[in-house]
Write an enzyme that holds these catalytic residues in place. Sequence first.
Site, short mmCIF file in Angstrom:
data_model
loop_
_atom_site.label_atom_id
_atom_site.label_comp_id
_atom_site.label_asym_id
_atom_site.label_seq_id
_atom_site.Cartn_x
_atom_site.Cartn_y
_atom_site.Cartn_z
N ASP A 8 0.79 -1.13 -0.04
CA ASP A 8 0.13 -0.13 -0.02
C ASP A 8 0.79 0.91 0.01
O ASP A 8 2.13 1.05 0.10
CB ASP A 8 -0.96 -0.24 1.03
CG ASP A 8 -2.43 0.84 0.78
OD1 ASP A 8 -2.22 1.63 -0.19
OD2 ASP A 8 -3.37 0.92 1.70
C1 BGC Z 1 -5.02 3.26 -0.03
C2 BGC Z 1 -5.26 2.42 -1.01
C3 BGC Z 1 -5.10 3.10 -2.36
C4 BGC Z 1 -3.84 3.81 -2.50
C5 BGC Z 1 -3.33 4.30 -3.92
C6 BGC Z 1 -3.74 4.18 0.01
O1 BGC Z 1 -3.58 5.27 0.70
O2 BGC Z 1 -4.84 2.58 1.35
O3 BGC Z 1 -6.49 1.77 -0.86
O4 BGC Z 1 -5.30 2.03 -3.33
O5 BGC Z 1 -3.77 4.66 -1.56
O6 BGC Z 1 -4.30 5.39 -4.14
#
Ligand code: BGC
Length: 755
Positions: free
Chosen positions: A290
């Site tokens: 993530d």
């Molecule tokens: C979130 C993810 C997301 C990623 C990219 C993160 O802050 O937890 O769910 O896919 O950002 O935007």
Amino acid sequence: MVVRRILVALSLLAVPLAPASAQEIPRHAAPAEADIDALLARMTTAEKVGQLVQRMGGRQRALNSRLGPEELDKVRRGEVGSYLHVAGAEPLGALQRVAVEESRLGIPLLFAMDVVHGYRTIFPVPLAMAASWDPDAAESAARIAAVEASAAGLHWTFAPMVDVARDPRWGRIVEGAGEDAFLGSAFAAAQVRGFQGAGLSAADTIMAGTKHFGAYGAAEGGRDYADADISERTLREAYLPPFEAAAHAGTASYMTAFNALGGVPTTGNAALLRGVLRDEWGWNGLMVSDWRSIDELMAHGVAAGRAEAARLALEAGVDMDMVSEVYAEELPALAEVDPALMARLDEAVRRVLAVKRDLGLFADPYKYHDSAREDAAMLTPEHRAEARRLAERAIVLLKNEGGVLPLARNAGRIALIGALADDARSQLGSWKAQGLEEDVIDLRAALTSAHSNVVHVREGIEAAVAAARAADVAILALGEDFDRTGEARSFADIALPQAQKDLLAAVAATGTPLVVVLTGGRPLAVPEVAGQADAVLLTWLLGVEAGPAIVRTLLGEANPAGRLPATFPRASGAVPFAYDQLPSGRPASEDLASDTVRWRDQPTTPLWAFGHGLSYTTFDYGPLTLDRAGIAADGGAVTVSVPVTNTGTRAGDEVVQLYIRDPVASVSRPVVQLRGFRRVAFAPGETRVVSFTLSAAHFALWGSHGGWEIEPGAIELMVGGASDAIRARATLTIEGRAAAWRSPASLPVASADAP
Ligand code: BGC
């Protein structure tokens, strides 16, 4: 640091600058597994690491896909494998051209974005889609999202989010399918099918990115990013099944979670990422971290520095580093001196190259970059029509006393009260991708165009009361706007704000029939609404066609049949409170003199239960019959049938729900647990026989010795229209004992209906 830089520089110097020779991999031919190995053999360590690097194409969540000269030089040097938060067929095509034609190995880039509930055509938020209890609807939304996103140059979405959320304080409950593993599994698989369509190599499909593996939704106290400390059984039975269902549906990628599970951050959790996902489930796709979660291993306190974080994540099975640059900076030096780590690096690179191959990017890197196709794909009349159909399917009628709804066409004067009634932005939800506020038809716009006598009052109790007094019916828009749910939007208090409570009380006191239209992306603790409104319509955050869907439902042109995918509690202090609780040695009793499993200050029941939802018509259930009284644990199957009749005068859908209970087992089992559902359309007066076929494996439990076990004995089967509205029961016997190989909740149940 200096040593690392020198090593990186040396490895770059070692790169032969000559173009690929005849024996080498042709750039635009789809490589087989063996070709990927050959390509890998030609890569420098820096180029390998480059494939694992995902960089931002613009500011976070803003799109700016024309990158500056320094960024393009990185691409030319093979230092980037993927970009996220980018979009646009033409700018991404130009960027792809730099990678393919100006980098030494010509490896195409992967373009990614959070396309969660639509790209330009925004559909209901995922929790609302789950309320449709219609996985085909979710598949359709994902399919259209993929058609639009792929036309805009994208290969990859970070969706579906399949985190089971049993605590509505957690703001990200809006992104998933609610509190149940079985329902969640059906929606997980459906969305993977929708995004990935007939196969990744088709030009109108995108790679699904199932997230956030594996118990992000169990964050303690509902606080986003907090540790999840749950038992192995709860992990296996309540949280992992949707991930397993996504694996079986063929998800090409997963994302790790931010949080720790039992003290081990997911992004460095080899037992989870390798042990469960790859070794047990046999899944072999691409794992991305993530956002900066590799870097965050330091803040979690499991890595002393970035080098340690890089090693931990790679060894745990994280292939691609989203944004943190830890891999880029640390892995070249680490891997050069450690053959075991180099082998892990090769494994990760192979996976990145394999998805690029599977997407067809080696064969034709430009197939996602056709501007004419992009122009034609967005928000077509067909996509809009589907957005309205799905929004209607997601609406839940929570209460309807005295038949206030549907409103008559000649309902007289309508007072529409509340700022949420024309909050178009909110209907786009928290992941709006390329959705535009101006595309949204809100409740106010739709109601005023459908009905000639509407007065809208946005604020102020006095004006609201005056409008309600002068009206024949009041429609009060209450709840939460889009910014109250989503990432980092956890709240300890999920009641209505005092101002809304006051407004509700004042409007209710006028005595004018009162319909509350409840907006938001989580279950709310709203006993005042349940008590004071005549009718309550839960309308979530419904996307571009929110207004028309709500108005058609208010007017009875659409008959609501959505059901709650998560329990509505009576108070914030009553969560988590999911429906499938274990029995207690002291079952709840309202006899205050006895000590039982209850709260003393309020009823120990939900405000509205999991599976609850009303209709403008009524349904009757006949007896539940089984095609056999017993099945063998080892391979048996049973078909369970129930006749259901629409006893009213309107057409409508019923969501027939099948629940099970194992009353005596080696471990305590939930008092009620979903194991089948089917949304069926009925004409007035029509009877249909709804059936479900379950195998013995659907009754497995996570045994004390760590494994799926099917135990002998009785299983109670229950059907009804909600978890607290069981209408018929039967008992099945399981004979013998057997092992099972998959979580029962992730296993689809075949269902049918017939006259
Ligand atoms: C979130 C993810 C997301 C990623 C990219 C993160 O802050 O937890 O769910 O896919 O950002 O935007």
